[in-house]
Design a protein around this motif. Structure first.
Motif, PDB file in Angstrom:
ATOM      1  N   GLN A  52       2.941  27.349  34.268  1.00  0.00           N
ATOM      2  CA  GLN A  52       2.496  26.494  33.210  1.00  0.00           C
ATOM      3  C   GLN A  52       2.071  27.395  32.167  1.00  0.00           C
ATOM      4  OE1 GLN A  52       3.524  23.435  33.015  1.00  0.00           O
ATOM      5  NE2 GLN A  52       2.861  23.451  30.681  1.00  0.00           N
ATOM      6  N   ASP A  53       1.063  28.592  32.293  1.00  0.00           N
ATOM      7  CA  ASP A  53       0.389  29.303  31.575  1.00  0.00           C
ATOM      8  C   ASP A  53       1.656  30.251  30.907  1.00  0.00           C
ATOM      9  OD1 ASP A  53      -2.033  28.037  31.835  1.00  0.00           O
ATOM     10  OD2 ASP A  53      -2.589  29.634  33.423  1.00  0.00           O
ATOM     11  N   VAL A  54       2.294  30.760  31.719  1.00  0.00           N
ATOM     12  CA  VAL A  54       3.454  31.609  31.214  1.00  0.00           C
ATOM     13  C   VAL A  54       4.514  30.948  30.083  1.00  0.00           C
ATOM     14  CG1 VAL A  54       5.437  33.113  31.617  1.00  0.00           C
ATOM     15  CG2 VAL A  54       3.430  33.268  33.033  1.00  0.00           C
ATOM     16  N   THR A  55       4.489  29.677  30.558  1.00  0.00           N
ATOM     17  CA  THR A  55       5.680  28.961  29.945  1.00  0.00           C
ATOM     18  C   THR A  55       4.958  28.559  28.451  1.00  0.00           C
ATOM     19  OG1 THR A  55       6.314  27.624  31.853  1.00  0.00           O
ATOM     20  CG2 THR A  55       6.695  26.655  29.796  1.00  0.00           C
ATOM     21  N   ASP A  56       3.583  28.252  28.357  1.00  0.00           N
ATOM     22  CA  ASP A  56       3.080  28.095  27.163  1.00  0.00           C
ATOM     23  C   ASP A  56       2.731  29.216  26.296  1.00  0.00           C
ATOM     24  OD1 ASP A  56       2.273  25.407  28.033  1.00  0.00           O
ATOM     25  OD2 ASP A  56       0.449  25.945  28.915  1.00  0.00           O
ATOM     26  N   GLN A  57       2.954  30.443  26.950  1.00  0.00           N
ATOM     27  CA  GLN A  57       2.793  31.545  26.147  1.00  0.00           C
ATOM     28  C   GLN A  57       4.217  31.792  25.489  1.00  0.00           C
ATOM     29  OE1 GLN A  57       1.475  34.905  28.551  1.00  0.00           O
ATOM     30  NE2 GLN A  57      -0.764  33.862  28.786  1.00  0.00           N
ATOM     31  N   VAL A  58       5.261  31.314  26.316  1.00  0.00           N
ATOM     32  CA  VAL A  58       6.495  31.597  25.794  1.00  0.00           C
ATOM     33  C   VAL A  58       6.771  30.791  24.697  1.00  0.00           C
ATOM     34  CG1 VAL A  58       9.058  31.535  26.608  1.00  0.00           C
ATOM     35  CG2 VAL A  58       7.303  32.542  27.981  1.00  0.00           C
ATOM     36  N   ILE A  59       6.450  29.425  24.903  1.00  0.00           N
ATOM     37  CA  ILE A  59       6.563  28.287  23.726  1.00  0.00           C
ATOM     38  C   ILE A  59       5.960  28.806  22.416  1.00  0.00           C
ATOM     39  CG2 ILE A  59       6.026  26.033  23.070  1.00  0.00           C
ATOM     40  CD1 ILE A  59       6.361  25.309  26.195  1.00  0.00           C
ATOM     41  N   ASP A  60       4.632  29.462  22.655  1.00  0.00           N
ATOM     42  CA  ASP A  60       3.865  29.695  21.372  1.00  0.00           C
ATOM     43  C   ASP A  60       4.786  30.861  20.574  1.00  0.00           C
ATOM     44  OD1 ASP A  60       1.847  27.982  21.837  1.00  0.00           O
ATOM     45  OD2 ASP A  60       0.667  29.279  23.166  1.00  0.00           O
ATOM     46  N   GLN A  61       5.179  31.757  21.463  1.00  0.00           N
ATOM     47  CA  GLN A  61       5.938  32.733  20.841  1.00  0.00           C
ATOM     48  C   GLN A  61       7.268  32.587  20.118  1.00  0.00           C
ATOM     49  OE1 GLN A  61       6.197  36.168  23.647  1.00  0.00           O
ATOM     50  NE2 GLN A  61       4.316  36.609  24.027  1.00  0.00           N
ATOM     51  N   LEU A  62       7.709  31.400  20.754  1.00  0.00           N
ATOM     52  CA  LEU A  62       8.812  31.180  20.147  1.00  0.00           C
ATOM     53  C   LEU A  62       8.901  30.165  18.952  1.00  0.00           C
ATOM     54  CD1 LEU A  62      11.028  29.464  23.424  1.00  0.00           C
ATOM     55  CD2 LEU A  62      11.428  31.528  22.045  1.00  0.00           C
ATOM     56  N   ARG A  63       7.625  29.407  18.895  1.00  0.00           N
ATOM     57  CA  ARG A  63       7.133  28.729  17.616  1.00  0.00           C
ATOM     58  C   ARG A  63       7.028  29.781  16.692  1.00  0.00           C
ATOM     59  NH1 ARG A  63       3.222  24.091  20.108  1.00  0.00           N
ATOM     60  NH2 ARG A  63       5.174  22.657  20.985  1.00  0.00           N
ATOM     61  N   GLN A  64       6.070  30.871  16.922  1.00  0.00           N
ATOM     62  CA  GLN A  64       5.843  31.731  16.009  1.00  0.00           C
ATOM     63  C   GLN A  64       6.885  32.478  15.334  1.00  0.00           C
ATOM     64  OE1 GLN A  64       2.947  34.373  17.809  1.00  0.00           O
ATOM     65  NE2 GLN A  64       1.381  32.864  17.955  1.00  0.00           N
ATOM     66  N   ARG A  65       8.097  32.852  16.252  1.00  0.00           N
ATOM     67  CA  ARG A  65       9.169  33.545  15.694  1.00  0.00           C
ATOM     68  C   ARG A  65       9.949  32.561  14.952  1.00  0.00           C
ATOM     69  NH1 ARG A  65      12.569  37.410  20.152  1.00  0.00           N
ATOM     70  NH2 ARG A  65      10.317  38.264  19.657  1.00  0.00           N
ATOM     71  N   GLN A  66      10.225  31.203  15.420  1.00  0.00           N
ATOM     72  CA  GLN A  66      10.955  30.335  14.576  1.00  0.00           C
ATOM     73  C   GLN A  66      10.455  30.268  13.132  1.00  0.00           C
ATOM     74  OE1 GLN A  66      11.126  26.669  16.520  1.00  0.00           O
ATOM     75  NE2 GLN A  66      12.851  25.901  14.911  1.00  0.00           N
ATOM     76  N   GLN A  67       8.978  30.285  13.075  1.00  0.00           N
ATOM     77  CA  GLN A  67       8.208  30.035  11.807  1.00  0.00           C
ATOM     78  C   GLN A  67       8.596  31.352  10.991  1.00  0.00           C
ATOM     79  OE1 GLN A  67       4.130  29.330  12.478  1.00  0.00           O
ATOM     80  NE2 GLN A  67       4.510  27.248  13.387  1.00  0.00           N
ATOM     81  N   THR A  68       8.521  32.486  11.475  1.00  0.00           N
ATOM     82  CA  THR A  68       8.896  33.772  10.922  1.00  0.00           C
ATOM     83  C   THR A  68      10.280  33.759  10.451  1.00  0.00           C
ATOM     84  OG1 THR A  68       7.346  34.971  12.353  1.00  0.00           O
ATOM     85  CG2 THR A  68       8.730  36.221  10.964  1.00  0.00           C
ATOM     86  N   THR A  69      11.229  33.332  11.167  1.00  0.00           N
ATOM     87  CA  THR A  69      12.653  33.233  10.780  1.00  0.00           C
ATOM     88  C   THR A  69      12.712  32.289   9.573  1.00  0.00           C
ATOM     89  OG1 THR A  69      13.301  33.703  12.915  1.00  0.00           O
ATOM     90  CG2 THR A  69      14.726  32.797  11.342  1.00  0.00           C
ATOM     91  N   THR A  70      12.108  31.178   9.828  1.00  0.00           N
ATOM     92  CA  THR A  70      12.049  30.327   8.585  1.00  0.00           C
ATOM     93  C   THR A  70      11.629  30.556   7.235  1.00  0.00           C
ATOM     94  OG1 THR A  70      11.960  28.475  10.242  1.00  0.00           O
ATOM     95  CG2 THR A  70      11.430  27.750   7.896  1.00  0.00           C
ATOM     96  N   ARG A  71      10.704  31.317   7.105  1.00  0.00           N
ATOM     97  CA  ARG A  71       9.859  31.968   6.112  1.00  0.00           C
ATOM     98  C   ARG A  71      10.933  33.238   5.360  1.00  0.00           C
ATOM     99  NH1 ARG A  71       5.056  32.660   9.170  1.00  0.00           N
ATOM    100  NH2 ARG A  71       3.808  30.731   8.796  1.00  0.00           N
ATOM    101  N   GLU A  72      11.434  33.690   6.106  1.00  0.00           N
ATOM    102  CA  GLU A  72      12.562  34.843   5.766  1.00  0.00           C
ATOM    103  C   GLU A  72      13.681  34.137   4.999  1.00  0.00           C
ATOM    104  OE1 GLU A  72      13.269  37.280   8.981  1.00  0.00           O
ATOM    105  OE2 GLU A  72      11.292  38.239   8.958  1.00  0.00           O
ATOM    106  N   ALA A  73      14.133  32.970   5.794  1.00  0.00           N
ATOM    107  CA  ALA A  73      15.357  32.504   5.097  1.00  0.00           C
ATOM    108  C   ALA A  73      15.092  31.776   3.693  1.00  0.00           C
ATOM    109  CB  ALA A  73      15.745  31.266   6.298  1.00  0.00           C
ATOM    110  N   ARG A  74      13.743  31.398   3.739  1.00  0.00           N
ATOM    111  CA  ARG A  74      13.411  30.898   2.361  1.00  0.00           C
ATOM    112  C   ARG A  74      13.183  31.999   1.237  1.00  0.00           C
ATOM    113  NH1 ARG A  74       8.689  26.455   3.779  1.00  0.00           N
ATOM    114  NH2 ARG A  74      10.071  24.999   5.151  1.00  0.00           N
TER     115      ARG A  74
END
Length: 393
Positions: free
Chosen positions: A371-393
């Motif tokens: 569960q901890d590893v899954t949470d870390q993965v989800i956080d990293q995915l969110r951070q990467r998704q936000q970074t991708t959104t910013r760059e698209a704007r």
């Protein structure tokens, strides 16, 4: 007064006169004593000893009486010598066979014995001495091979009567019978047995057959031992026979080695086979037990699925993913809406997590760690998704 003094009565006192004056008319005889008269006196004494009356005053000449007395003395001397000749001694190792007038009379034992000479004949034989006779000849075996056999026959005299009277020459009979017995026995045996282990059997068979011949012939001999001294092939083919014997010995050695190898490998193979059977039985028991457990678990899961299908499907999915991901140290995740594929080094994450109380990390992730590893993965995915959104704007 001496008988020969002058004037004496010498004629009456002359010891050599012998009464010649009474028989010869008083004629004097000065010669030696009469031999016939001496023999006559000896005869008279013998007649007195043997109970016969004297013959004094009887008619007959003195010469005939003297001759009869001399013959009597000679007869007595001959009788005494004849009786003395009848004494003999039989040794402790001998027995005496007595023949009276050429016919068997008795068998005498050791000691001092007496038999009438010229009436009885005594034949002494040694019954304890062991005699030996050696025989050697070429013979044909049952398988039509020629062998050179040498043997020694040892025998004693068991019956002195038969030995002395029944056979003219017992020793010659023994020689002939021994050769016959040996040839008969060798002719009934194969060459291989004669040259190798059958030598003792050959000796015992020859002894038995030869003793039967001696008993049938009534030789009075007893066979004590038969020694087969040598049994070999003729000298002309000895080299070939040596090669055959060597090959046979090599064959026997190979057989013994094979037997030894078999005695070592067969028990080992049986042990391996028994172990494989036990392992197969254990595997069968384990598979059957596991199958029964899986069937029981599926039956229980079916019951729960019928009660809550959605929850059960999600639980099964999570369990399957947990089992798959726990065996893989690297995970690739494709993010929806993104252009990049994320790589997760699970082995590094496992190594970086805190150690257990035993000071070591487990090879698999438990539920909380996963569960901890899954949470870390989800956080990293969110951070990467936000970074991708910013760059698209």
């Amino acid at each position: 007064m001496a008988w020969n003094e002058p004037g004496g009565n010498g004629n009456n006192q002359d010891p050599w006169n012998n009464g010649g004056d009474r028989r010869g008319g008083g004629k004097k005889d000065q010669g030696p004593p009469d031999l016939d008269e001496a023999l006559q006196k000896l005869q008279e004494k013998l007649n007195g000893i043997f109970g016969k009356g004297g013959n004094k005053g009887t008619g007959g000449s003195g010469s005939n009486g003297s001759s009869a007395g001399f013959l009597a003395v000679v007869v007595v001397v001959i009788l005494v010598g004849w009786a003395a000749m009848g004494f003999y001694t039989v040794d402790q190792q001998e027995r005496g066979v007595v023949l009276r007038l050429g016919k068997y009379h008795e068998t005498v034992m050791p000691g001092l014995q007496w038999n009438p000479p010229m009436i009885d004949e005594v034949i002494t034989t040694n019954v304890t001495r062991v005699s030996a006779y050696e025989h050697r000849s070429l013979m044909l075996t049952e398988d039509e091979n020629i062998v050179d056999v040498s043997m020694t026959v040892q025998y004693v005299i068991s019956d002195p009567v038969n030995y002395a009277l029944k056979v003219r020459d017992p020793n010659a009979s023994l020689r002939n019978a021994s050769e016959s017995a040996l040839r008969h026995t060798v002719g009934s045996s194969e060459m291989n047995s004669i040259l190798t282990a059958g030598r003792e059997v050959l000796g015992s068979d020859v002894k038995l057959r030869l003793q039967g011949f001696m008993d049938d012939y009534q030789t009075g001999l007893r066979i004590t031992q038969i020694n087969i001294k040598e049994a070999k092939a003729p000298s002309q083919v000895q080299d070939a026979f040596d090669d055959v014997i060597k090959a046979r010995e090599d064959e026997q050695r190979s057989i013994n080695q094979s037997e030894s190898y078999r005695n070592g490998i067969v028990p080992e193979a049986r042990g391996i086979a028994q172990r494989m059977k036990e392992e197969a039985n254990g595997y069968r028991e384990r598979v059957v037990a596991q199958a029964k457990g899986d069937a029981q678990r599926f039956t229980s899961l079916l019951t729960e699925y019928q009660k809550a299908p959605e929850v059960t499907r999600e639980r099964l999915y999570l369990d399957a993913m947990e089992e798959v991901l726990s065996k893989n140290s690297k995970v690739l995740i494709d993010v929806e809406g993104g252009n990049n594929m994320m790589y997760l080094p699970l082995d590094k994450l496992v190594e970086s997590r805190p150690r257990t109380s035993t000071g070591s990390t487990s090879g698999r992730l438990n539920s909380s760690e996963l569960q901890d590893v899954t949470d870390q993965v989800i956080d990293q995915l969110r951070q990467r998704q936000q970074t991708t959104t910013r760059e698209a704007r």
